[in-house]
Design an enzyme around this catalytic site. Structure first.
Site, PDB file in Angstrom:
ATOM      1  N   LYS A  34     -34.106  -7.024  22.073  1.00 49.12           N
ATOM      2  CA  LYS A  34     -35.329  -6.317  21.697  1.00 49.12           C
ATOM      3  C   LYS A  34     -35.393  -4.925  22.332  1.00 49.12           C
ATOM      4  CE  LYS A  34     -38.872  -7.702  24.028  1.00 49.12           C
ATOM      5  NZ  LYS A  34     -39.164  -6.563  24.933  1.00 49.12           N
ATOM      6  N   THR A  35     -35.145  -4.851  23.621  1.00 44.33           N
ATOM      7  CA  THR A  35     -35.252  -3.557  24.307  1.00 44.33           C
ATOM      8  C   THR A  35     -34.219  -2.565  23.771  1.00 44.33           C
ATOM      9  OG1 THR A  35     -36.013  -4.713  26.291  1.00 44.33           O
ATOM     10  CG2 THR A  35     -35.276  -2.443  26.566  1.00 44.33           C
ATOM     11  N   ASP A 223     -44.363  -2.597  22.495  1.00 46.84           N
ATOM     12  CA  ASP A 223     -43.451  -3.618  23.005  1.00 46.84           C
ATOM     13  C   ASP A 223     -44.253  -4.855  23.400  1.00 46.84           C
ATOM     14  OD1 ASP A 223     -41.140  -4.845  23.969  1.00 46.84           O
ATOM     15  OD2 ASP A 223     -41.373  -3.981  25.962  1.00 46.84           O
ATOM     16  N   GLU A 224     -43.631  -6.033  23.329  1.00 46.52           N
ATOM     17  CA  GLU A 224     -44.303  -7.302  23.685  1.00 46.52           C
ATOM     18  C   GLU A 224     -45.671  -7.397  22.995  1.00 46.52           C
ATOM     19  OE1 GLU A 224     -42.712  -9.518  25.124  1.00 46.52           O
ATOM     20  OE2 GLU A 224     -41.381  -8.744  26.674  1.00 46.52           O
ATOM     21  N   GLN A 254     -43.426 -16.473  22.639  1.00 42.20           N
ATOM     22  CA  GLN A 254     -43.408 -16.197  24.075  1.00 42.20           C
ATOM     23  C   GLN A 254     -44.753 -15.646  24.571  1.00 42.20           C
ATOM     24  OE1 GLN A 254     -39.555 -14.663  25.760  1.00 42.20           O
ATOM     25  NE2 GLN A 254     -39.068 -14.281  23.605  1.00 42.20           N
ATOM     26  N   ARG A 602     -34.565 -18.860  29.279  1.00 38.66           N
ATOM     27  CA  ARG A 602     -34.061 -18.016  30.373  1.00 38.66           C
ATOM     28  C   ARG A 602     -32.597 -18.345  30.663  1.00 38.66           C
ATOM     29  NH1 ARG A 602     -36.585 -14.493  29.214  1.00 38.66           N
ATOM     30  NH2 ARG A 602     -37.210 -15.891  27.548  1.00 38.66           N
TER      31      ARG A 602
END
Length: 787
Positions: A34-35, A223-224, A254, A602
Site C-alpha cells: 500500500k505505501t 492513507d488508512e 483492518q 503480521r
C-alpha cells in the site's frame, strides 16, 4: 531505461498510481504494498504530471507513517520539493489553524494539549467535584468528551463566549465536560479533537477561506482511510469538492479503532456516495505464506462491514499454523518459550525475528516470567515491563520493606501516599541513621520521639509497617497484598487518579500470586518471591536495535511485520474482549475479529495461537478458547496440547448467546411479578452475569435479578395495570431512547448535548456551492454523504 517511479509495481499498484483523476478507492489488503503505491502515485503526479507538490494533500494517521512516506517520495523524485502536506490529519489542521484561527478570534499561538495534559485537567476537575474513579474513570470521561465534541455544537457555544451554568440535573459526565470546556476556553487551549473540529468549523462558516483551500488542493490522498472518523472524512470531502480528485486507500478488514471514532463504512460505501468511483483491489500479499493467509481469509469472511476480497500470494505453502492449548497459564507461557528455542535452532533465526502479541498489556506478565526463566531476552514495545510499572513497584516495595526494611523501599514509600514527610524530615532521619549505623526504617523506629521526626505521618507509617509485619506471619502473600493496598491507601490513591489500568495491573499481580500458590500447593515465602521478582526488574534498558524477542499489543503491531508471530491469551473474554462486546455488541465482535485478522497477517513465516485453561479473573468465568478459533476449519491448522471434547462443547455453548437467550425463563420486554417489589418489566437479559435487569413500576427503580431466582413469575401485558403508573412509564421511555454516552453503536446517529443550545447563531448551515463543478446533490447539506 529503468523508471524509478513505475518499476516493480504489479498491475493493481500501477493502476492505482496512474488513476489520478476523480474519486478513486483502493482496497489494499495486508502486506499488499500500500505505501509503495501511495508514494509512487504522489511522485507520479509531481514528476510526470507536473503538479506542484504543495498542491497535493496526503494525510495519514501517524507521524511515523508520514515520515516514511516523505522518505520514499524523496528517494523517487529528490529532496527539492515541498512535502509539508504529506502529514497527519492533526498536522494539517495545526498548519491550517496557525493561518486561519484568527477568523474565530483565537490567537495564533494557541496551546495544544496532549493526553497527559488532558489527564492533568481531569485531576483538577475530579478534585473540584470531590469524585474519583469509583464514579468515573479518566478513560470513560475522555471517551465521553470526545464523543460529545463529535455530536454537539460545543464550538458554537465556546465562540459565543457563554459560560456553563452548573445544573445538578445534568449527568456527572456532562458537568465534567462543561468544566473541561471552560478550562480550555480560558486558556485558548485545544485538544487533539479540537484541532479537526475547529478546522471544519472555520471551513464551514467562512466561504472565502474554504474556496481558497479548495482551489489550492488539486489532489487529496487519504492513507488508512478505514480509520477515518466522520469529521476527518468530512474534512477531506469538503476540501475536494472543487477539483473532485479524492483518493482513498485502506483495508476495512483492518479497522481496529472504531472505539476511537473510526467509521469503516466511509471506505466500504464510498462507491455509493460517489457513483463514478473507480475501485481498485490490491490483494497480492508479499508478506505471508499461503498457510497463514488461509487463516486470515477464512476468519475475516465472517464480518459484514467489508469489501469482499481474498488475499493471495506466490510464496510456497510454508510452515503449518499451530494452535497450542495449555492446562494453565504457566504451561502456555512455557510452551511458547520452548517453541522459541526450537525456532532459533531450526530456522537459524535471531531473537529479534520473533514477536509475541496479546490483546491487553497485563497479559505480558506470564510470558515475561517464562522468558526470563529460560534466559530469553525480550523487550516491551509501546509499554514498560510488567514488574517495572509504577503501581507494581509500589506494592513490591512495601512487601520488601515489611520483610527486609531496606532504604530503597523506604525512600520510595515513606511519603507515598503523601504523609507530610518532606525534605527536612528526610534530612534529619538520614543524619541520625548515619550516626547510629541504622537503616532509615530502624532509625525512625528508634528516634520517633525526636522533635523533627515525631510527625503524625511518621507515627502512622511505623504503625502501618508494624501491623503489616504481624499480618504477614499468618496470611498468604496474595491476601497480604490485598491488605497492603487497603491499609496503605494505595488502592484509594489509584482510584482517585482515575487510571483504571493501574488497578487492572494490581489485580493481575494478585492473580499471579494466587496461581503460584495453587501451583506450589503451599504458601509462598515472601523473601523467596521477592528474590525471584528482582530478576524480572534488574534487566538492562532495552533499545530497538538489540537482539531481543518483541512483546506488544495487537494494536501496536498494526502496520508492522515479523517472521515469527505468537498470539497468546487467545481466550474468550480476552479476544474478543468481554468488556468491548458488552459495550458495543455486534460492532465490537466485528472489530475484535479484525484484531485477530491483524494479528494473523503480521506473520511472514510462522504463526502460532495459544490459550490455556483455568479461571479468568477479568470475566469471573472459567477460561475457554476464543470463539474465533472455532471459526477456522480444523484442516487449516495443527493442534498441540490436549483440548478435550468437553471443553470444545462447553466453549461453543458459552459462546452462543442466541441459544442461551432461548433457554432463559424470560426475554427482554417480558412483564414479571416479584414477591416483594410487585410488577416490573425485563429491560435487559445479561447472559454474562446471568441476570435480568428489571424495571419495577411501584418503586421506579431497576434491579438486577439472578436467573436462578425461582420466585420471579411472568404475567400477561393485558393483566390489569401491568405497565405501571403513566408518569413512570413516560420517564422510562425517555431514558430508554436517550443516547448512552458510552454506547458506540449510536455513533452513526449523533445526538446533541441537552445542556447546549440547539439554536445557536453558530449552528452549521449548508456548505456554499463554490464551484460549477460541485455536484447538485451536495447542495442540500454539508454532510450529504453522512451514513
Amino acid at each position: 531505461m529503468n523508471d524509478p517511479i513505475l518499476e516493480n509495481l504489479n498491475p493493481s499498484q500501477l493502476q492505482a498510481v496512474k488513476t489520478t483523476e476523480g474519486y478513486v478507492r483502493v482496497i489494499a489488503g495486508a502486506g499488499s504494498g500500500k505505501t509503495k503505491a501511495l508514494t509512487s502515485r504522489f511522485a507520479y503526479i509531481v514528476d510526470r504530471l507536473g503538479i506542484n507538490s504543495s498542491n497535493i494533500l496526503c494525510v495519514t494517521f501517524t507521524n511515523k507513517a508520514a515520515q516514511e512516506m516523505k522518505k520514499r517520495v524523496k528517494a523517487l523524485i529528490g529532496d527539492t520539493y515541498d512535502l509539508a502536506f504529506i502529514t497527519t490529519y492533526h498536522g494539517f489542521c495545526v498548519r491550517f489553524l496557525r493561518e486561519e484561527i484568527n477568523k474565530i478570534h483565537f490567537p495564533k499561538n494557541f496551546i495544544i494539549l496532549d493526553a497527559e495534559d488532558q489527564k492533568s485537567i481531569l485531576r483538577d476537575i475530579f478534585n473540584e467535584l470531590q469524585i474519583n474513579s469509583k464514579h468515573l474513570t479518566f478513560k470513560q470521561v475522555l471517551r465521553f468528551i470526545s464523543k460529545q465534541k463529535s455530536t454537539s455544537n460545543y464550538l458554537g457555544y465556546i465562540l459565543e463566549n457563554k459560560g456553563f451554568e452548573p445544573d445538578q440535573s445534568d449527568s456527572l459526565s456532562s458537568r465534567i465536560f462543561q468544566i473541561y470546556l471552560d478550562k480550555l476556553k480560558r486558556n485558548y487551549a485545544l485538544d487533539f479533537d479540537d484541532l479537526i473540529h475547529f478546522t471544519a468549523f472555520i471551513l464551514d462558516h467562512n466561504p472565502d477561506v474554504l474556496l481558497k483551500w479548495q482551489q489550492n488542493l488539486h489532489y487529496i490522498q487519504v492513507d488508512e482511510a478505514q480509520d477515518s472518523s466522520e469529521n476527518q472524512f468530512h474534512l477531506v470531502e469538503i476540501l475536494s469538492r472543487v477539483h473532485q480528485n479524492l483518493f482513498l486507500v485502506g483495508d476495512p478488514d483492518q479497522t481496529i479503532y472504531e472505539w476511537r471514532g473510526a467509521k469503516p463504512e466511509y471506505l466500504v460505501e464510498f462507491d455509493s456516495m460517489f457513483p463514478d468511483t473507480q475501485t481498485i483491489i490490491m490483494n497480492r500479499n508479499y508478506r505471508s505464506t499461503p498457510n497463514i493467509l488461509k487463516i486470515g481469509n477464512h476468519i475475516i469472511k465472517n464480518n459484514k462491514v467489508r469489501v469482499d476480497k481474498d488475499m493471495i500470494t506466490d510464496k510456497p505453502e510454508g510452515f503449518e499454523v499451530v494452535h497450542f492449548h495449555g492446562k494453565n497459564d504457566f504451561e502456555e507461557s512455557q510452551w511458547i518459550a520452548s517453541e522459541i528455542k526450537e525456532i532459533l535452532q531450526a530456522e537459524q533465526a535471531a531473537y529479534s525475528d520473533i514477536t509475541i502479541l496479546y490483546r491487553s498489556n497485563h497479559l505480558s506478565r506470564n510470558i515475561e516470567q517464562a522468558l526470563i526463566k529460560d534466559n530469553i531476552p525480550y523487550s516491551i514495545f509501546g509499554g514498560i515491563r510488567f514488574f517495572e510499572r509504577k503501581e507494581i513497584k509500589d506494592v513490591l516495595s512495601l512487601l520488601r520493606l515489611i520483610v527486609q526494611g531496606d532504604n530503597f523501599s523506604f525512600l520510595r514509600m515513606h511519603n507515598h501516599p503523601a504523609r507530610g514527610l518532606g525534605k527536612k524530615f528526610l534530612e534529619r532521619l538520614s543524619l541520625l541513621a548515619g550516626e547510629q549505623n541504622l537503616s532509615l526504617l530502624q532509625a525512625l523506629e528508634r528516634n520517633i520521639t525526636d522533635k523533627e521526626l515525631a510527625k503524625k505521618g511518621a507515627v502512622e507509617f511505623l504503625e502501618l509497617i508494624a501491623e503489616l509485619r504481624e499480618t504477614a506471619k499468618t496470611k498468604s502473600i496474595s491476601d497480604l497484598v490485598k491488605i497492603i493496598l487497603d491499609k496503605s491507601g494505595l488502592s484509594e490513591l489509584y482510584r482517585k487518579d482515575g487510571d483504571e489500568d493501574r488497578l487492572e495491573n494490581i489485580k493481575e499481580l494478585v492473580n499471579s500470586m494466587l496461581l503460584l500458590e495453587k501451583e506450589n500447593n503451599a504458601p509462598v515465602d515472601i523473601i523467596e518471591y521477592l528474590q525471584e521478582i528482582s530478576l524480572y526488574t534488574d534487566l538492562d534498558t532495552d533499545t530497538e536495535n538489540q537482539d531481543k524477542v518483541k512483546l506488544m499489543t495487537i494494536h501496536i503491531s498494526k502496520g508492522l511485520e515479523f517472521p515469527y508471530v505468537f498470539l497468546c491469551g487467545f481466550t474468550e473474554g480476552v479476544l474478543p474482549s468481554a468488556l468491548s462486546v458488552k459495550e458495543r455488541r455486534a460492532r465490537a465482535i466485528e472489530e475484535e475479529r479484525r484484531l485477530m485478522y491483524v494479528a494473523v497477517t503480521r506473520a511472514e513465516k510462522r504463526f502460532y495461537m495459544t490459550d490455556s485453561e483455568g479461571f479468568n479473573f477479568t470475566t469471573g468465568l472459567n477460561k475457554y478458547p476464543s470463539r474465533f478459533l472455532f471459526e477456522i476449519k480444523d484442516e487449516f491448522y495443527v493442534r498441540k496440547g490436549k483440548l478435550s471434547q468437553q471443553i470444545i462443547e462447553n466453549s461453543r455453548n458459552h459462546q452462543s448467546p442466541g441459544q442461551m437467550q432461548e433457554n432463559t425463563a424470560f426475554k427482554e420486554g417480558d412483564f414479571v411479578m416479584h414477591p416483594v417489589w410487585n410488577k416490573g418489566k425485563i429491560q435487559t437479559v445479561d447472559l454474562e452475569k446471568k441476570e435480568y435487569l428489571v424495571d419495577f413500576f411501584d418503586m421506579g427503580k431497576v434491579k438486577p435479578i439472578d436467573f436462578g431466582f425461582k420466585h420471579l413469575t411472568g404475567f400477561s401485558e393485558d393483566s390489569g395495570d401491568a405497565e405501571g403508573p403513566k408518569e413512570l412509564l413516560d420517564l422510562a421511555a425517555h431514558l430508554k431512547t436517550a443516547p448512552d454516552p458510552f454506547e458506540q453503536d449510536t455513533a452513526l446517529e449523533p445526538q446533541g448535548i441537552t445542556s447546549l443550545s440547539s439554536d445557536s447563531i453558530f449552528d452549521s448551515g449548508p456548505a456554499p456551492d463554490l464551484s460549477e463543478n460541485t455536484k447538485p446533490d451536495k447542495k442540500d447539506s454539508k454532510k450529504w454523504w453522512k451514513l
